[in-house]
Every structure is written in structure tokens, then in C-alpha cells.
Design a protein around this motif. Structure first.
Motif, mmCIF file in Angstrom:
data_model
loop_
_atom_site.group_PDB
_atom_site.id
_atom_site.type_symbol
_atom_site.label_atom_id
_atom_site.label_comp_id
_atom_site.label_asym_id
_atom_site.label_seq_id
_atom_site.Cartn_x
_atom_site.Cartn_y
_atom_site.Cartn_z
ATOM 1 N N LEU A 145 3.161 19.681 -67.445
ATOM 2 C CA LEU A 145 4.565 19.270 -67.485
ATOM 3 C C LEU A 145 4.712 17.908 -68.149
ATOM 4 O O LEU A 145 5.587 17.708 -68.997
ATOM 5 N N ARG A 146 3.855 16.965 -67.782
ATOM 6 C CA ARG A 146 3.954 15.629 -68.385
ATOM 7 C C ARG A 146 3.694 15.681 -69.882
ATOM 8 O O ARG A 146 4.363 14.988 -70.661
ATOM 9 N N VAL A 147 2.728 16.471 -70.309
ATOM 10 C CA VAL A 147 2.417 16.579 -71.738
ATOM 11 C C VAL A 147 3.638 17.081 -72.510
ATOM 12 O O VAL A 147 3.997 16.541 -73.565
ATOM 13 N N ALA A 148 4.306 18.109 -71.992
ATOM 14 C CA ALA A 148 5.467 18.659 -72.682
ATOM 15 C C ALA A 148 6.655 17.703 -72.649
ATOM 16 O O ALA A 148 7.327 17.490 -73.668
ATOM 17 N N VAL B 249 6.027 24.188 -80.563
ATOM 18 C CA VAL B 249 5.139 23.087 -80.194
ATOM 19 C C VAL B 249 5.207 22.831 -78.688
ATOM 20 O O VAL B 249 4.179 22.637 -78.020
ATOM 21 N N LEU B 250 6.405 22.865 -78.134
ATOM 22 C CA LEU B 250 6.569 22.627 -76.702
ATOM 23 C C LEU B 250 5.993 23.780 -75.875
ATOM 24 O O LEU B 250 5.401 23.557 -74.811
ATOM 25 N N THR B 251 6.139 24.998 -76.366
ATOM 26 C CA THR B 251 5.523 26.145 -75.698
ATOM 27 C C THR B 251 4.011 25.991 -75.668
ATOM 28 O O THR B 251 3.358 26.189 -74.626
ATOM 29 N N ALA B 252 3.440 25.630 -76.811
ATOM 30 C CA ALA B 252 1.989 25.431 -76.881
ATOM 31 C C ALA B 252 1.547 24.260 -76.005
ATOM 32 O O ALA B 252 0.453 24.299 -75.426
ATOM 33 N N ALA B 253 2.384 23.234 -75.880
ATOM 34 C CA ALA B 253 2.041 22.104 -75.019
ATOM 35 C C ALA B 253 1.919 22.554 -73.567
ATOM 36 O O ALA B 253 0.984 22.156 -72.856
ATOM 37 N N LEU B 254 2.843 23.369 -73.105
ATOM 38 C CA LEU B 254 2.781 23.868 -71.726
ATOM 39 C C LEU B 254 1.565 24.765 -71.506
ATOM 40 O O LEU B 254 1.042 24.852 -70.389
ATOM 41 N N LEU B 255 1.108 25.409 -72.563
ATOM 42 C CA LEU B 255 0.002 26.373 -72.443
ATOM 43 C C LEU B 255 -1.281 25.868 -73.095
ATOM 44 O O LEU B 255 -2.188 26.647 -73.349
ATOM 45 N N ILE C 221 0.398 17.621 -79.923
ATOM 46 C CA ILE C 221 0.032 18.107 -78.590
ATOM 47 C C ILE C 221 -1.174 17.349 -78.055
ATOM 48 O O ILE C 221 -1.176 16.883 -76.907
ATOM 49 N N LYS C 222 -2.206 17.214 -78.880
ATOM 50 C CA LYS C 222 -3.428 16.546 -78.423
ATOM 51 C C LYS C 222 -3.173 15.081 -78.111
ATOM 52 O O LYS C 222 -3.740 14.541 -77.140
ATOM 53 N N ILE C 223 -2.324 14.416 -78.868
ATOM 54 C CA ILE C 223 -2.046 13.004 -78.599
ATOM 55 C C ILE C 223 -1.323 12.847 -77.267
ATOM 56 O O ILE C 223 -1.617 11.922 -76.495
ATOM 57 N N SER C 224 -0.390 13.737 -76.959
ATOM 58 C CA SER C 224 0.265 13.672 -75.658
ATOM 59 C C SER C 224 -0.723 13.972 -74.537
ATOM 60 O O SER C 224 -0.709 13.320 -73.482
ATOM 61 N N ASP C 225 -1.577 14.944 -74.757
ATOM 62 C CA ASP C 225 -2.635 15.270 -73.793
ATOM 63 C C ASP C 225 -3.551 14.056 -73.581
ATOM 64 O O ASP C 225 -3.863 13.676 -72.444
ATOM 65 N N PHE C 226 -3.959 13.438 -74.681
ATOM 66 C CA PHE C 226 -4.835 12.271 -74.598
ATOM 67 C C PHE C 226 -4.141 11.112 -73.875
ATOM 68 O O PHE C 226 -4.755 10.424 -73.054
ATOM 69 N N THR C 227 -2.872 10.896 -74.177
ATOM 70 C CA THR C 227 -2.128 9.824 -73.516
ATOM 71 C C THR C 227 -2.075 10.057 -72.016
ATOM 72 O O THR C 227 -2.257 9.128 -71.222
ATOM 73 N N ASP C 228 -1.823 11.294 -71.612
ATOM 74 C CA ASP C 228 -1.764 11.583 -70.176
ATOM 75 C C ASP C 228 -3.101 11.313 -69.504
ATOM 76 O O ASP C 228 -3.152 10.788 -68.393
ATOM 77 N N ASN C 229 -4.181 11.659 -70.192
ATOM 78 C CA ASN C 229 -5.515 11.432 -69.635
ATOM 79 C C ASN C 229 -5.951 9.973 -69.754
ATOM 80 O O ASN C 229 -6.634 9.456 -68.868
ATOM 81 N N GLY C 230 -5.561 9.319 -70.870
ATOM 82 C CA GLY C 230 -6.023 7.957 -71.129
ATOM 83 C C GLY C 230 -5.219 6.897 -70.414
ATOM 84 O O GLY C 230 -5.764 6.121 -69.616
ATOM 85 N N VAL C 231 -3.915 6.856 -70.665
ATOM 86 C CA VAL C 231 -3.066 5.898 -69.965
ATOM 87 C C VAL C 231 -3.049 6.223 -68.472
ATOM 88 O O VAL C 231 -3.011 5.331 -67.623
ATOM 89 N N GLY C 232 -3.128 7.512 -68.158
ATOM 90 C CA GLY C 232 -3.121 7.929 -66.751
ATOM 91 C C GLY C 232 -4.473 7.849 -66.078
ATOM 92 O O GLY C 232 -4.615 8.307 -64.930
ATOM 93 N N VAL C 233 -5.452 7.259 -66.722
ATOM 94 C CA VAL C 233 -6.807 7.219 -66.172
ATOM 95 C C VAL C 233 -6.870 6.431 -64.867
ATOM 96 O O VAL C 233 -7.776 6.637 -64.045
ATOM 97 N N ILE C 234 -5.902 5.559 -64.637
ATOM 98 C CA ILE C 234 -5.897 4.770 -63.397
ATOM 99 C C ILE C 234 -5.346 5.562 -62.213
ATOM 100 O O ILE C 234 -5.456 5.112 -61.068
ATOM 101 N N HIS C 235 -4.777 6.728 -62.485
ATOM 102 C CA HIS C 235 -4.181 7.527 -61.416
ATOM 103 C C HIS C 235 -5.161 8.587 -60.920
ATOM 104 O O HIS C 235 -4.807 9.762 -60.782
ATOM 105 N N THR C 236 -6.383 8.179 -60.654
ATOM 106 C CA THR C 236 -7.391 9.128 -60.191
ATOM 107 C C THR C 236 -8.469 8.358 -59.426
ATOM 108 O O THR C 236 -8.314 7.166 -59.156
ATOM 109 N N THR C 237 -9.553 9.032 -59.088
ATOM 110 C CA THR C 237 -10.635 8.384 -58.358
ATOM 111 C C THR C 237 -11.493 7.546 -59.313
ATOM 112 O O THR C 237 -11.465 7.752 -60.529
#
Length: 239
Positions: free
Chosen positions: A68-71, A85-91, A169-185
Motif C-alpha cells: 500500500l505504501r509503495v503504491a 504502473v499502480l497496479t504493478a506496484a500493488l502486485l 516502482i522499484k524506487i518507491s519500493d526501495f524508499t519504503d525499505n530504505g527510509v523505513g529501515v528504522i521502523h523495524t528490529t
């Protein structure tokens, strides 16, 4: 949940406060101005992603939150309204994570065959463009004799070279994983930082290319996010 508040909140803040329900509502709000047929396609994509990833989790949250965040990021911060593009982002993780379920084949079927069946099913349900976008951001089966992170980075660089929309799509995915890296263990953050940090320079270069189909404003936003991700990777790995 007040609509104006949801629309003003950062995506990870919505996640922390309202969880999956808040992110779903945020997507609905973002799609209000889309034509009815495009909203229908995206609703079908979200339903499929919800089914495939129903039991999946990312440490502290349902895996669907990530999708959801990626899309949403692509719509709100990148200014993209391309429904495929948005369909592929969700999937974007459907083929990689659930090829047998999506393709309707035996779970013991060899990975390449299951992958092709899954991609074909996306083409049938949506269209070939959606299927090829998902293929472009789907990791291959790795050689167990080589470093997985190195193979991941090679795959990303090669596929994003040839497919400008897959970059989005990959840049949004990367941003969620990279900037969001502090929201995990701590352990997960260290693994993610090790995997993703070497890819930052390549993504910066790809974002800046003339054929990357984003506005100057969107590209500047992404570069700022890559800088923030790099700061967080450094804080995790260099201390």
C-alpha cells in the motif's frame, strides 16, 4: 479517521497510528479523482494482493502495508496516475513471493516455470504491460554459490536499465525499505542496510536520467529520500 488528516500524514505515521486500515483508507482517498474503470482495476489488484499476501508479515506489520505504501507514494509524491504502473506496484512482490498460488500450479513446480505461469496469469487478469512491469521488479532464482546481495544488485541494475517505468516502482519500493529501515528490529535493519546501501549510487543515477518518466519535482523528492536512506544506512552500519 478524518480524511484531511490522513492525506496530510506521512505514510509510516499512518502505519504506526492506524495500521492497515488507515493505509487502505488513504489509498481510497488518493483514488477518488481517478476514473471509475481505473479504480476498479486497482481495487481488483488490491484484492488479489490481499489474498496472496494474507499470511505474510514484515516483522511488526502485515506485508500488505508495504504494498500500500509503495503504491500511495507513487501517486502522492511522484505524481504518477498511470493505472498499469499502480497496479504493478500493488502486485510487485506477487510473482516473487507466491508464484505457485498466483499461477495456479503445483507448489513443487520448478521456479522458472511457476514464475512464467504467474506472469501469464497477471497478463490474463489485467494486461501484458502490468505483467511485464511486475516481471521487471521480480528477483530471479539466485545462484547459491554467489553472494545473494550482489546478485540482487546486478538484477536491479540490469532490469531498470531497460524499463524506465519499472524504475518508478522499484524506487518507491526501495524508499519504503530504505527510509523505513528504522521502523523495524535492529537485526532486520542491519541486514537491510547491508543489502540496500550499495545500490544508492545506481538509483541516483537512474533517477536523474532524461528517460525516467517523472517530473523534476518528483526526481528532487526522490533524491532527497535517497540521501535520507543513505544517512540511516550509515548510522546503522558505521557506528
Amino acid at each position: 479517521m478524518a480524511p484531511r488528516l490522513l492525506l496530510s500524514m506521512p505514510l509510516h505515521a499512518i502505519t504506526e497510528v492506524y495500521g492497515e486500515a488507515g493505509l487502505r483508507e488513504r489509498l481510497v482517498l488518493e483514488l477518488e479523482s481517478f476514473p471509475a474503470d481505473e479504480r476498479k482495476q486497482l481495487t481488483e489488484a488490491l484484492e488479489l494482493a490481499s489474498t496472496l499476501h494474507a499470511e505474510d508479515r514484515r516483522v511488526r506489520e502485515p506485508y500488505l502495508n508495504h504494498l500500500l505504501r509503495v503504491a500511495i507514494r507513487i501517486i502522492r509524491y511522484y505524481g504518477v496516475r498511470d493505472v498499469d504502473v499502480l497496479t504493478a506496484a500493488l502486485l510487485h512482490d506477487a510473482v516473487e513471493d507466491h508464484p505457485a498460488e498466483l499461477g495456479g500450479c503445483d507448489p513443487d513446480r520448478p521456479y522458472p516455470e511457476a514464475t512464467e505461469a504467474a506472469v501469464a496469469e497477471l497478463a490474463r487478469r489485467f494486461n501484458p504491460r502490468v505483467a511485464e512491469l511486475v516481471r521487471s521488479v521480480t528477483n530471479p532464482e539466485y545462484d547459491p554459490e554467489r553472494d545473494r546481495h550482489e546478485q540482487y544488485r546486478e538484477h536491479v541494475a540490469e532490469n531498470l536499465e531497460r524499463d524506465p517505468w519499472a524504475r518508478v516502482i522499484k524506487i518507491s519500493d526501495f524508499t519504503d525499505n530504505g527510509v523505513g529501515v528504522i521502523h523495524t528490529t535492529i537485526d532486520k535493519a542491519h541486514r537491510s542496510a547491508t543489502k540496500y546501501r550499495p545500490l544508492v549510487p545506481k538509483l541516483r543515477e537512474l533517477v536523474g536520467r532524461p528517460d525516467t518518466p517523472l517530473s523534476t519535482q518528483a526526481k528532487e523528492h526522490i533524491l532527497d529520500q535517497l540521501d535520507l536512506a543513505e544517512e540511516r544506512f550509515a548510522a546503522i552500519l558505521d557506528d
